[in-house]
Design an enzyme around this catalytic site. Sequence first.
Site, PDB file in Angstrom:
ATOM      1  N   GLN A   1     -32.440 -37.799  43.645  1.00 22.46           N
ATOM      2  CA  GLN A   1     -32.724 -36.420  44.022  1.00 22.46           C
ATOM      3  C   GLN A   1     -31.585 -35.515  43.547  1.00 22.46           C
ATOM      4  OE1 GLN A   1     -32.469 -34.614  48.039  1.00 22.46           O
ATOM      5  NE2 GLN A   1     -34.701 -34.423  47.909  1.00 22.46           N
TER       6      GLN A   1
ATOM      7  N   TYR B   1     -31.949 -24.855  50.360  1.00 17.83           N
ATOM      8  CA  TYR B   1     -30.852 -24.913  49.399  1.00 17.83           C
ATOM      9  C   TYR B   1     -31.161 -23.990  48.215  1.00 17.83           C
ATOM     10  CZ  TYR B   1     -29.135 -28.681  52.313  1.00 17.83           C
ATOM     11  OH  TYR B   1     -28.661 -29.409  53.383  1.00 17.83           O
TER      12      TYR B   1
ATOM     13  N   ARG C   1     -39.477 -31.506  45.518  1.00 20.87           N
ATOM     14  CA  ARG C   1     -39.632 -31.468  46.974  1.00 20.87           C
ATOM     15  C   ARG C   1     -39.599 -30.018  47.456  1.00 20.87           C
ATOM     16  NH1 ARG C   1     -36.126 -33.959  52.058  1.00 20.87           N
ATOM     17  NH2 ARG C   1     -37.876 -35.097  52.961  1.00 20.87           N
TER      18      ARG C   1
ATOM     19  N   GLY D   1     -38.051 -41.078  56.821  1.00 20.29           N
ATOM     20  CA  GLY D   1     -36.626 -40.851  56.665  1.00 20.29           C
ATOM     21  C   GLY D   1     -35.780 -41.683  57.602  1.00 20.29           C
ATOM     22  N   ARG D   2     -35.433 -41.111  58.741  1.00 20.35           N
ATOM     23  CA  ARG D   2     -34.494 -41.775  59.658  1.00 20.35           C
ATOM     24  C   ARG D   2     -34.897 -43.182  60.077  1.00 20.35           C
ATOM     25  NH1 ARG D   2     -33.574 -37.342  64.158  1.00 20.35           N
ATOM     26  NH2 ARG D   2     -35.739 -36.916  63.595  1.00 20.35           N
TER      27      ARG D   2
END
Length: 364
Positions: free
Chosen positions: A100, A181, A228, A319-320
């Site tokens: 990424q 971002y 993404r 994810g987590r």
Amino acid sequence: MTTEALFSPGRLGAIEVANRVAMAPLTRARGDMEGIQTPLAVEYYGKRASAGLIISEATNISRQGRGYAFTPGIYTDTQVEAWKPVARAVHARGGKMVLQLWHVGRFSHASLQENGAPPVAPSAIEAGDMVFTEHGFEPPSKPRELETGEIDGIIADYVRAARNARTAGFDGVEIHAANCYLLEQFIRDSTNHRTDRYGGSIENRTRLPFEVCEAVAGAIGADRVGIRLSPVTHSVGATPFDSEPQKTYGFLAERLGTLGLAYLHCIEGQTRGANLPESFDFQALRRSFGGSYIANNGFTREIALTAARSGRADMVAFGRPFISNPDLVERLRQDEPLAPEAHKEFFYGGGSRGYTDWPDFVSR
């Protein structure tokens, strides 16, 4: 409930995947201040290679793009060499992995920038939240507005990073245009007050992410490039959202669809929040894009099985749960209980504790 769809093989562009479970990008901040990935990452990612696709932690495309201490980069030869054994380890176990590509924009601190320079952004609007520096969490520094003439250089940084990722052995790259971002700062009218060709209209505000994808696709092949997006992820502070997210992101998705990219990866809702808010139609976004679609955010086993079986998503990213469950795919396949979620104190920075010491219960 049948589990066949979620665990069947598939393809994202040029990338063949063994199943439809993706590992979402997870910043772990285990590198050094030169952006060199830790050798521990070889074991960390290798143990999770049963995922159909691993999307690496966000990786800085330049020194300017860095916003958090100890995060890895992909813009120097030394950084590329540090990533090579990671890609080899994942491939040795039959996995696929993309890197990424990350530029944080205004979410940075002057201490992380070269010569203490201010961070850059589409407009000189200070970010909220905190960033992780060598001294712990600190408020972001006020950014300066990028000059129009600087933008071509940022696009070139993405291209260089993508080529470096392929040199390091990755199967492709994911353009990080989510989580507020840099690229998303250009997309949203709350953070982009420019009056040049990169500001104002939806077409202008979505120009930079499109140009980045177009340039990277031209460099390494569109079928090895994903992107993404996070249309409704909240940004802390006075600039939380775009005023017309469905219209803005729908326009962008349609434009991106003309490039033939490998996939579109969407955070469906607020990051780390509830799954599938009613306020945004992600399936409309998927239709506008027209290609493979990875869904992410708050998925349980049951929701993921339904999404795969119904065709609502080509892959589902977790994810987590992957932090404390290296063997997450097999646990989901066998409907085994998951290990307790990792403590937040081990999320960012440190060594092996909370990073590579999670046991693989299912395969014992």
